[in-house]
Enzyme design. Structure first.
Site, PDB file in Angstrom:
ATOM      1  N   HIS A   1       0.876  -1.182   0.000  1.00 56.73           N
ATOM      2  CA  HIS A   1       0.000   0.000   0.000  1.00 56.73           C
ATOM      3  C   HIS A   1       0.913   1.231   0.000  1.00 56.73           C
ATOM      4  O   HIS A   1       2.037   1.189   0.504  1.00 56.73           O
ATOM      5  CB  HIS A   1      -0.828  -0.061   1.277  1.00 56.73           C
ATOM      6  CG  HIS A   1      -1.879   0.989   1.425  1.00 56.73           C
ATOM      7  ND1 HIS A   1      -1.594   2.293   1.755  1.00 56.73           N
ATOM      8  CD2 HIS A   1      -3.234   0.926   1.307  1.00 56.73           C
ATOM      9  CE1 HIS A   1      -2.724   2.977   1.839  1.00 56.73           C
ATOM     10  NE2 HIS A   1      -3.736   2.171   1.568  1.00 56.73           N
TER      11      HIS A   1
ATOM     12  N   GLN B   1      -4.509  -5.111   6.819  1.00 57.32           N
ATOM     13  CA  GLN B   1      -5.470  -6.007   6.177  1.00 57.32           C
ATOM     14  C   GLN B   1      -5.436  -7.413   6.766  1.00 57.32           C
ATOM     15  O   GLN B   1      -6.277  -8.232   6.421  1.00 57.32           O
ATOM     16  CB  GLN B   1      -5.197  -6.083   4.669  1.00 57.32           C
ATOM     17  CG  GLN B   1      -5.360  -4.770   3.950  1.00 57.32           C
ATOM     18  CD  GLN B   1      -6.801  -4.290   3.916  1.00 57.32           C
ATOM     19  OE1 GLN B   1      -7.736  -5.065   4.076  1.00 57.32           O
ATOM     20  NE2 GLN B   1      -6.977  -2.992   3.721  1.00 57.32           N
TER      21      GLN B   1
ATOM     22  N   CYS C   1      -4.896   2.521  -3.571  1.00 55.81           N
ATOM     23  CA  CYS C   1      -3.656   3.052  -2.963  1.00 55.81           C
ATOM     24  C   CYS C   1      -2.511   2.069  -3.141  1.00 55.81           C
ATOM     25  O   CYS C   1      -1.659   1.930  -2.246  1.00 55.81           O
ATOM     26  CB  CYS C   1      -3.854   3.389  -1.490  1.00 55.81           C
ATOM     27  SG  CYS C   1      -5.010   4.736  -1.234  1.00 55.81           S
TER      28      CYS C   1
ATOM     29  N   LYS D   1     -10.476  -0.834  10.291  1.00 53.28           N
ATOM     30  CA  LYS D   1     -10.621  -2.058   9.493  1.00 53.28           C
ATOM     31  C   LYS D   1     -11.086  -3.209  10.395  1.00 53.28           C
ATOM     32  O   LYS D   1     -11.243  -4.332   9.941  1.00 53.28           O
ATOM     33  CB  LYS D   1      -9.280  -2.467   8.869  1.00 53.28           C
ATOM     34  CG  LYS D   1      -8.471  -1.361   8.246  1.00 53.28           C
ATOM     35  CD  LYS D   1      -8.727  -1.208   6.780  1.00 53.28           C
ATOM     36  CE  LYS D   1      -7.647  -0.338   6.149  1.00 53.28           C
ATOM     37  NZ  LYS D   1      -8.131   0.340   4.943  1.00 53.28           N
TER      38      LYS D   1
ATOM     39  N   ASP E   1       3.038  -4.410   8.011  1.00 55.75           N
ATOM     40  CA  ASP E   1       1.823  -3.618   7.830  1.00 55.75           C
ATOM     41  C   ASP E   1       0.657  -4.593   7.945  1.00 55.75           C
ATOM     42  O   ASP E   1       0.371  -5.346   7.019  1.00 55.75           O
ATOM     43  CB  ASP E   1       1.864  -2.934   6.462  1.00 55.75           C
ATOM     44  CG  ASP E   1       0.515  -2.338   6.053  1.00 55.75           C
ATOM     45  OD1 ASP E   1      -0.460  -2.473   6.828  1.00 55.75           O
ATOM     46  OD2 ASP E   1       0.448  -1.751   4.968  1.00 55.75           O
TER      47      ASP E   1
END
Lengths: 418, 151
Positions: free
Chosen positions: A135, A215, A376, A238, A212
């Site tokens: 991302h 997600q 993104c 999220k 990261d």
């Protein structure tokens, strides 16, 4: 008050999606005369009533500033705020709440690490290693760092299936690598990156690892100790929590050695013009009045997810992903982009002859909300030679009936425009 | 909200078979347009005979609204003076943003875009080509020539 802190016992009941849906007020509405099918969860998930209530209860009964008053409300606010930190710690199995830093979101967490961990001591020619899947939030902070310091950004290529190329990674990591920063799950494609393998190699090279997790954390049980990463970043919104709040997990020894990021109130023990003493972890990295309601909402969202059970969520979402993949592949001209064997419940696709933007509009008229665009992750779009994709991303409150409605709406789009 | 309001037959037809699509070898004016939100990119080429648009062409990729709007544009501006094109630009803008509730009589086939205003997220798709044409005909003087953007 948000004081119920005990971990919820494992839930072994059958997965009752209709009961879960009843917890989410926003899902029960019509869009353009059709029931809402919300399939844009990778962009932002929705909130159960308990999260909304925890925040309004806080504002109605408990609000005051944290960490600074002796009065009752300040104590209540501080207790609720720090209780939420313990919820986060337990949720990701960190050793200590000192390792849980509240930030605005994943983006801010990565920027904090870039500024306070990577930047001090980095030399021209030193390397930051990321992957082609990232991302923009895990690309641009490193580009800024590289521009400012002469460091070099190295990018691990991906395969046509959308997996990070492990053998290329083994070639790219080396004596100049200062940090490996990887997506745990790709937001654009859904690929679950086998980060354990990458971390093992990074360890051998003595390279710290940032994940990261924006997600990954909504879809699976995360254990930062088992992963062995040095930093783990994620966002509340999220995860059925509010926007504007997120978490940086960092190993205590590393956070201890890092200089503060932003200066201000709350991150100090004493200030004088002769010199300032910084606060202990985690507050050293939390300058200024924090998003107290956001933290409380996030803590409640975590309790809510724990009450369902992350393993059950993962299993249910996997069945939805398999069903959606099977249904969508029946549509002539539809190409799924990102076909890694291990995926989170994200399906990115292109429909021959129809621009994703048109798909998005036609689906919206049918009440089906998906994301269209570059997500993104413009390098991923570039890799597949598309300006954009359409992306359906599922949460544990989605149903097979909603997958059917997605499929029907796509057939309609195709009939309309080709 | 009815899809037929947005994807009228004229729009669908011009998306499937864009008119005046392709490069122009030595245009008198041209400009690039970009909508970063959806990745639409197009180039508008114009050949002029004095003050009159002799021919307009476009190339690029985009959504159905963006392609159809550009295709309709190339037909609409052909044979018009620059001043007439400027007037049309204003009228199309009014149509897309619905400041004016009735399509101006001179719009002809462009009136097919009158449903776009009901889909606010799509107005920029339809207007990109017009902003780009405007930039081609009235290039900013001594400015850095950045692509026109509707974002």
């Amino acid at each position: 008050m948000n004081a119920a802190l005990e971990p919820t016992p494992a839930n072994t009941a059958p997965f009752d999606v209709e009961a879960i849906r009843a917890d989410f007020p926003i899902l029960h509405q019509e869009i353009n005369g059709k029931p809402l099918a919300y399939l844009d969860n990778a962009a932002s998930s929705q909130h159960p009533r308990v999260v909304i209530d925890s925040m309004s209860n806080y504002y109605e009964r408990d609000h005051a500033n944290v960490h600074r008053g002796v009065h009752t409300l300040s104590q209540r606010a501080t207790d609720a705020f720090e209780a939420a930190r313990e919820n986060v710690r337990r949720f990701i199995n960190a050793r200590s709440t000192k390792e849980i830093i509240f930030v605005r979101g994943t983006t801010e967490a990565i920027n904090l690490v870039a500024a306070s961990f990577a930047r001090p001591g980095i030399k021209p020619g030193d390397e930051i290693l990321i992957s082609w899947l990232e991302h923009h939030a895990n690309i641009v902070p490193w580009q800024l760092l590289a521009e400012q310091t002469g460091a070099v950004l190295k990018v691990i290529p991906i395969t046509p299936e959308g997996e990070v190329d492990f053998s290329a990674f083994e070639q790219l990591i080396g004596p100049r690598t200062r940090l490996l920063a990887l997506a745990h799950v790709s937001n654009a494609l859904g690929t679950i990156v086998p980060v354990e393998q990458f971390i093992a190699v990074a360890r051998k090279h003595g390279v710290p690892v940032l994940l990261d997790g924006a997600q990954a954390i909504p879809h699976s049980r995360i254990d930062v100790q088992a992963l062995g990463c040095d930093f783990y970043c994620f966002s509340g919104h999220k995860l059925c929590g509010p926007t504007g709040i997120g978490v940086l997990y960092g190993r205590e020894a590393i956070l201890d050695a890092m200089p503060p990021w932003q200066g201000g109130g709350d991150m100090i023990l004493s200030v004088s013009f002769k010199g300032t003493t910084y606060n202990q972890l985690p507050w050293k990295f939390e300058a200024g009045t924090p998003d107290i309601a956001g933290v409380i909402g996030l803590g409640t969202a975590i309790q809510y997810l724990e009450s369902i059970g992350m393993d059950r969520i993962a299993a249910y979402e996997h069945t939805l992903l398999e069903y959606a993949t099977a249904r969508l592949t029946t549509i002539p001209g539809l190409r799924i982009i990102g076909t890694a064997p291990r995926k989170a419940a994200v399906v990115s696709f292109a429909l021959e002859g129809i621009h994703p933007h048109d798909i998005g509009t036609i689906l919206d008229v049918e009440g089906v909300a998906i994301r269209t665009g570059h997500h993104c992750a413009m390098p991923v779009m570039e890799f597949y030679g598309v300006p954009a994709t359409a992306r359906a991303s599922f949460a544990f409150y989605n149903t097979r009936a909603e997958v059917d409605r997605l499929t029907d709406a796509l057939v309609k789009a195709r009939d309309y425009l080709t | 909200m009815d899809l037929k309001d947005l994807y009228r037959d004229v729009i669908v037809d011009h998306n499937r078979k864009p008119r005046n699509f392709g490069p122009m070898l030595s245009p008198d004016a041209h400009a690039d347009g970009h909508n970063p939100l959806c990745g639409d990119r197009l180039t508008i080429y114009v050949s002029l005979d004095g003050d009159t648009v002799k021919e307009a062409k476009f190339e690029g990729s985009g959504c159905a609204i963006s392609v159809a709007s550009a295709s309709l544009l190339t037909e609409a501006v052909k044979g018009k003076s620059v001043a007439e094109v400027d007037k049309l630009y204003g009228e199309v803008h009014e149509l897309l943003t619905r400041r004016d509730t009735v399509a101006a009589p001179g719009l002809g086939k462009l009136a097919a875009l009158s449903g776009v205003h009901e889909f606010p997220a799509r107005v920029k798709c339809a207007s990109l080509c017009w902003h780009t044409l405007n930039a081609a005909l009235h290039p900013p003087q001594a400015a850095v020539l950045a692509p026109t953007s509707t974002e």
